[in-house]
Design an enzyme around this catalytic site. Structure first.
Site, PDB file in Angstrom:
ATOM      1  N   TYR A 228       0.840  -1.206   0.000  1.00  0.00           N
ATOM      2  CA  TYR A 228       0.000   0.000   0.000  1.00  0.00           C
ATOM      3  C   TYR A 228       0.876   1.258   0.000  1.00  0.00           C
ATOM      4  O   TYR A 228       0.655   2.183  -0.782  1.00  0.00           O
ATOM      5  CB  TYR A 228      -0.911  -0.006   1.230  1.00  0.00           C
ATOM      6  CG  TYR A 228      -1.981   1.070   1.189  1.00  0.00           C
ATOM      7  CD1 TYR A 228      -3.283   0.757   0.797  1.00  0.00           C
ATOM      8  CD2 TYR A 228      -1.693   2.388   1.529  1.00  0.00           C
ATOM      9  CE1 TYR A 228      -4.271   1.734   0.745  1.00  0.00           C
ATOM     10  CE2 TYR A 228      -2.668   3.368   1.475  1.00  0.00           C
ATOM     11  CZ  TYR A 228      -3.954   3.038   1.084  1.00  0.00           C
ATOM     12  OH  TYR A 228      -4.921   4.005   1.036  1.00  0.00           O
TER      13      TYR A 228
ATOM     14  N   PHE B 294      -7.793  18.957 -25.150  1.00  0.00           N
ATOM     15  CA  PHE B 294      -8.506  17.720 -25.473  1.00  0.00           C
ATOM     16  C   PHE B 294      -9.871  17.782 -24.777  1.00  0.00           C
ATOM     17  O   PHE B 294     -10.043  18.523 -23.819  1.00  0.00           O
ATOM     18  CB  PHE B 294      -7.696  16.497 -25.013  1.00  0.00           C
ATOM     19  CG  PHE B 294      -8.413  15.217 -25.307  1.00  0.00           C
ATOM     20  CD1 PHE B 294      -8.665  14.842 -26.618  1.00  0.00           C
ATOM     21  CD2 PHE B 294      -8.881  14.400 -24.280  1.00  0.00           C
ATOM     22  CE1 PHE B 294      -9.359  13.672 -26.898  1.00  0.00           C
ATOM     23  CE2 PHE B 294      -9.571  13.231 -24.558  1.00  0.00           C
ATOM     24  CZ  PHE B 294      -9.822  12.872 -25.864  1.00  0.00           C
ATOM     25  N   ASP B 295     -10.855  16.983 -25.243  1.00  0.00           N
ATOM     26  CA  ASP B 295     -12.219  17.188 -24.717  1.00  0.00           C
ATOM     27  C   ASP B 295     -12.373  16.903 -23.224  1.00  0.00           C
ATOM     28  O   ASP B 295     -13.112  17.595 -22.539  1.00  0.00           O
ATOM     29  CB  ASP B 295     -13.300  16.508 -25.579  1.00  0.00           C
ATOM     30  CG  ASP B 295     -13.079  15.040 -25.841  1.00  0.00           C
ATOM     31  OD1 ASP B 295     -12.259  14.448 -25.136  1.00  0.00           O
ATOM     32  OD2 ASP B 295     -13.735  14.488 -26.743  1.00  0.00           O
TER      33      ASP B 295
ATOM     34  N   ASP C  18       0.380  18.763 -21.701  1.00  0.00           N
ATOM     35  CA  ASP C  18      -0.482  17.590 -21.655  1.00  0.00           C
ATOM     36  C   ASP C  18       0.246  16.603 -22.574  1.00  0.00           C
ATOM     37  O   ASP C  18       0.148  16.690 -23.797  1.00  0.00           O
ATOM     38  CB  ASP C  18      -1.879  17.954 -22.172  1.00  0.00           C
ATOM     39  CG  ASP C  18      -2.789  16.735 -22.298  1.00  0.00           C
ATOM     40  OD1 ASP C  18      -2.306  15.604 -22.122  1.00  0.00           O
ATOM     41  OD2 ASP C  18      -3.986  16.922 -22.597  1.00  0.00           O
TER      42      ASP C  18
ATOM     43  N   ALA D 201       0.449  13.293 -23.290  1.00  0.00           N
ATOM     44  CA  ALA D 201       0.018  11.919 -23.600  1.00  0.00           C
ATOM     45  C   ALA D 201       0.845  11.307 -24.723  1.00  0.00           C
ATOM     46  O   ALA D 201       1.173  10.121 -24.691  1.00  0.00           O
ATOM     47  CB  ALA D 201      -1.469  11.925 -23.975  1.00  0.00           C
TER      48      ALA D 201
ATOM     49  N   LYS E 208      -1.295   6.137 -23.620  1.00  0.00           N
ATOM     50  CA  LYS E 208      -0.787   6.381 -24.969  1.00  0.00           C
ATOM     51  C   LYS E 208       0.714   6.065 -24.987  1.00  0.00           C
ATOM     52  O   LYS E 208       1.081   4.907 -25.092  1.00  0.00           O
ATOM     53  CB  LYS E 208      -1.060   7.834 -25.391  1.00  0.00           C
ATOM     54  CG  LYS E 208      -2.527   8.119 -25.739  1.00  0.00           C
ATOM     55  CD  LYS E 208      -3.386   8.403 -24.544  1.00  0.00           C
ATOM     56  CE  LYS E 208      -4.746   8.933 -24.915  1.00  0.00           C
ATOM     57  NZ  LYS E 208      -5.607   9.079 -23.721  1.00  0.00           N
TER      58      LYS E 208
ATOM     59  N   HIS F  80     -22.265  11.933 -28.110  1.00  0.00           N
ATOM     60  CA  HIS F  80     -21.845  10.884 -29.045  1.00  0.00           C
ATOM     61  C   HIS F  80     -21.699   9.518 -28.396  1.00  0.00           C
ATOM     62  O   HIS F  80     -21.822   8.502 -29.064  1.00  0.00           O
ATOM     63  CB  HIS F  80     -20.546  11.290 -29.741  1.00  0.00           C
ATOM     64  CG  HIS F  80     -19.424  11.614 -28.803  1.00  0.00           C
ATOM     65  ND1 HIS F  80     -19.480  12.665 -27.929  1.00  0.00           N
ATOM     66  CD2 HIS F  80     -18.242  10.999 -28.579  1.00  0.00           C
ATOM     67  CE1 HIS F  80     -18.361  12.687 -27.220  1.00  0.00           C
ATOM     68  NE2 HIS F  80     -17.600  11.684 -27.593  1.00  0.00           N
TER      69      HIS F  80
HETATM   70  N1  F0G Z   1      -5.220  14.472 -22.977  1.00  0.00           N
HETATM   71  C1  F0G Z   1      -5.138  14.023 -24.234  1.00  0.00           C
HETATM   72  C2  F0G Z   1      -4.338  14.782 -25.251  1.00  0.00           C
HETATM   73  C3  F0G Z   1      -5.828  12.852 -24.597  1.00  0.00           C
HETATM   74  O1  F0G Z   1      -5.762  12.414 -25.860  1.00  0.00           O
HETATM   75  C4  F0G Z   1      -6.570  12.162 -23.619  1.00  0.00           C
HETATM   76  C5  F0G Z   1      -7.322  10.955 -23.972  1.00  0.00           C
HETATM   77  C6  F0G Z   1      -6.606  12.674 -22.318  1.00  0.00           C
HETATM   78  C7  F0G Z   1      -5.902  13.830 -22.024  1.00  0.00           C
HETATM   79  C8  F0G Z   1      -7.388  11.998 -21.227  1.00  0.00           C
HETATM   80  O2  F0G Z   1      -6.749  10.849 -20.817  1.00  0.00           O
HETATM   81  O3  F0G Z   1      -8.348   9.010 -21.397  1.00  0.00           O
HETATM   82  O4  F0G Z   1      -6.421   8.655 -19.839  1.00  0.00           O
HETATM   83  O5  F0G Z   1      -8.368  10.001 -19.128  1.00  0.00           O
HETATM   84  N2  F0G Z   1      -7.565  10.599 -25.164  1.00  0.00           N
HETATM   85  C9  F0G Z   1      -8.250   9.385 -25.578  1.00  0.00           C
HETATM   86  C10 F0G Z   1      -8.467   9.396 -27.070  1.00  0.00           C
HETATM   87  C11 F0G Z   1      -9.486   9.060 -24.819  1.00  0.00           C
HETATM   88  O6  F0G Z   1      -9.170   8.497 -27.562  1.00  0.00           O
HETATM   89  O7  F0G Z   1      -7.930  10.256 -27.766  1.00  0.00           O
HETATM   90  P1  F0G Z   1      -7.536   9.557 -20.274  1.00  0.00           P
END
Ligand code: F0G
Length: 461
Positions: free
Chosen positions: A75, A127-128, A218, A220, A261, A452
């Site tokens: 833990y 990102f969304d 960010d 990823a 990613k 969506h």
């Molecule tokens: N930032 C970026 C640039 C991303 O592409 C994603 C996720 C996130 C943050 C959020 O990360 O999914 O680990 O919570 N992108 C995925 C996609 C979902 O399909 O492009 P997460």
């Protein structure tokens, strides 16, 4: 290793295999109807080539699976945490490393600490989930993509860049004290997985310094971004990708990562920064919602796999194959006259459905119609980025056309081979010849938030 041949190969051999979901067209027709023309409602075993996302869908290496067995599940103070922390510090140089279960958990925690009403976050593009977490905190997410980023058919090397002048103008207008953060998304997922140049990162950094605003990445897809810099930016072609990545992080005050990613794992993430005040607050939130400081919502084995993945992803043979595979798909589609965001980004190819299916009005969701046709004819699953995803309706409930109608074909890492991609290209060739028969869709029902994922549709009359 220097590669002198034209054919770029997958730099791995396959040790463990998983069967694909082979179905007939008739079966897929029924599946599509039962799923209400929404590909999120389809069972994955009914999909042949799954290009819905590159997130968490990659294949781990033998070394990572070995690491899984070595995971320390204590833990507190697990050895795996220290391996994870060491790799992230080595890469990013940030002193505070906070594990989270995925990217959006880092976003929720960070914007819980620094967001709030009356504040603005500026970015090349959020990102969304980032946007949603900024807005959930009460703050506003402002995008400043470089001019030309929406010129999908016109190639440029760094279409992920920020429009620095527009960003600075906004900062001056709103006052730096209302802007707690600038975030640069590398690569820029929302606009095609396009890279950001080092020059642009430096220019944004200079503006942030001028106004005293911290800059985060960010990150990823940081390794894909770094490799594009090596390929395309002057002065970097003989710099090791690890050094380029380190230089990117040196320019920033912090970063968060969806490790699903470029850490080559199926789950995980982190927030890393130097600010002791922010990190102390973030750790409070972490313990409340994710877990203790040394695991943050992950198992020890996940931390171990991330530590290994962060090293593997910087292997230039891997990155050469990775970037070549999306370019290969893009070239194949262009040969069939399929319009794409050109050049393709790092993690996949984005098809311009607005241009491909001009006979379908935005209100009948051309990108969703194309995604459904791709599934029906070939069992291939992509994702719509268009009028359905953006989901804006006027007061009469009529959908407002989104600025883009794209189908993203994301490439899972180390999963598909070239023949899978040849197959996708062939299916697109067929669709290009029969595209007039593709019909638009009508929404039957859709929720107001993130429509969506759960919307139900039917074929338009
Ligand atoms: N930032 C970026 C640039 C991303 O592409 C994603 C996720 C996130 C943050 C959020 O990360 O999914 O680990 O919570 N992108 C995925 C996609 C979902 O399909 O492009 P997460």
């Amino acid at each position: 290793m220097e590669w002198k041949w034209k054919t770029i190969i997958e730099p791995f051999k396959i040790k463990s295999v998983e069967p694909l979901g082979i179905t007939t067209r008739d079966e897929r027709k029924t599946v599509l109807e039962q799923a209400h023309y929404n590909l999120f409602n389809i069972k994955a075993e009914k999909v042949l080539i799954d290009m819905l996302t590159d997130s968490g869908t990659g294949a781990m290496s033998a070394a990572q699976w070995g690491g899984v067995m070595n995971g320390d599940e204590s833990y507190a103070g697990a050895r795996s945490y220290y391996n994870f922390e060491r790799e992230i510090k080595r890469l990013t140089g940030f002193s505070e490393v906070i594990p989270v279960h995925q990217g959006r958990a880092a976003e929720k925690i960070l914007f819980g600490v620094i967001g709030g009403k009356g504040r603005y976050i500026v970015s090349n593009s959020h990102f969304d989930t980032t946007r949603a977490n900024v807005e959930f905190s009460g703050a506003q997410a402002m995008d400043f993509p470089v001019k030309g980023a929406l010129d999908f058919g016109k190639p440029a090397p760094f279409k992920g860049n920020a429009d620095v002048a527009a960003m600075e103008k906004f900062i001056r207008e709103k006052g730096a004290k209302n802007i707690p953060l600038c975030v640069m998304t590398v690569t820029n997922n929302s606009l095609g997985g396009q890279p950001v140049s080092m020059e642009n990162l430096k220019a944004v950094r200079a503006v942030c310094d001028k106004y005293g605003i911290p800059m985060f990445l960010d990150c990823a897809r940081f390794a894909e971004n770094a490799y594009f810099i090596k390929l395309r930016e002057k002065g970097y072609n003989s710099t090791p990708v690890r050094e380029i990545a380190e230089e990117m992080f040196e320019l920033a005050d912090g970063a968060w990562m969806s490790s699903k990613k470029d850490a080559l794992v199926n789950i995980g993430g982190f927030l890393a920064l130097n600010d002791k005040d922010w990190s102390a607050k973030a750790r409070q939130m972490l313990i409340l919602t994710e877990g203790f400081n040394t695991y943050g919502g992950l198992a020890g084995r996940d931390l171990e796999a991330i530590a290994i993945g962060l090293q593997e992803v910087l292997d230039e043979n891997y990155l050469q194959y990775r970037i070549r595979s999306s370019a290969y798909l893009g070239e194949g589609l262009l040969k069939h006259g399929v319009p794409i965001i050109d050049p393709p980004g790092g993690h996949g190819v984005y098809v311009n459905a607005k241009k491909f299916l001009p006979h379908i009005r935005p209100q009948n969701f051309p990108a969703q119609a194309l995604a459904c046709a791709l599934y029906l004819e070939g069992g291939i699953r992509g994702v719509e980025i268009g009028t359905l995803m953006f989901g804006r309706r006027d007061k009469n409930g009529v959908y407002q056309a989104a600025p883009m109608e794209l189908v993203r074909l994301a490439m899972p890492r180390r999963v598909y081979t070239q023949s899978h991609i040849d197959y996708v290209i062939e299916v697109f060739g067929w669709l290009a010849r029969h595209k007039k028969a593709i019909k638009g869709l009508d929404v039957v029902e859709a929720p107001p938030i993130l429509p969506h994922f759960t919307a139900k549709l039917k074929l338009a009359k």
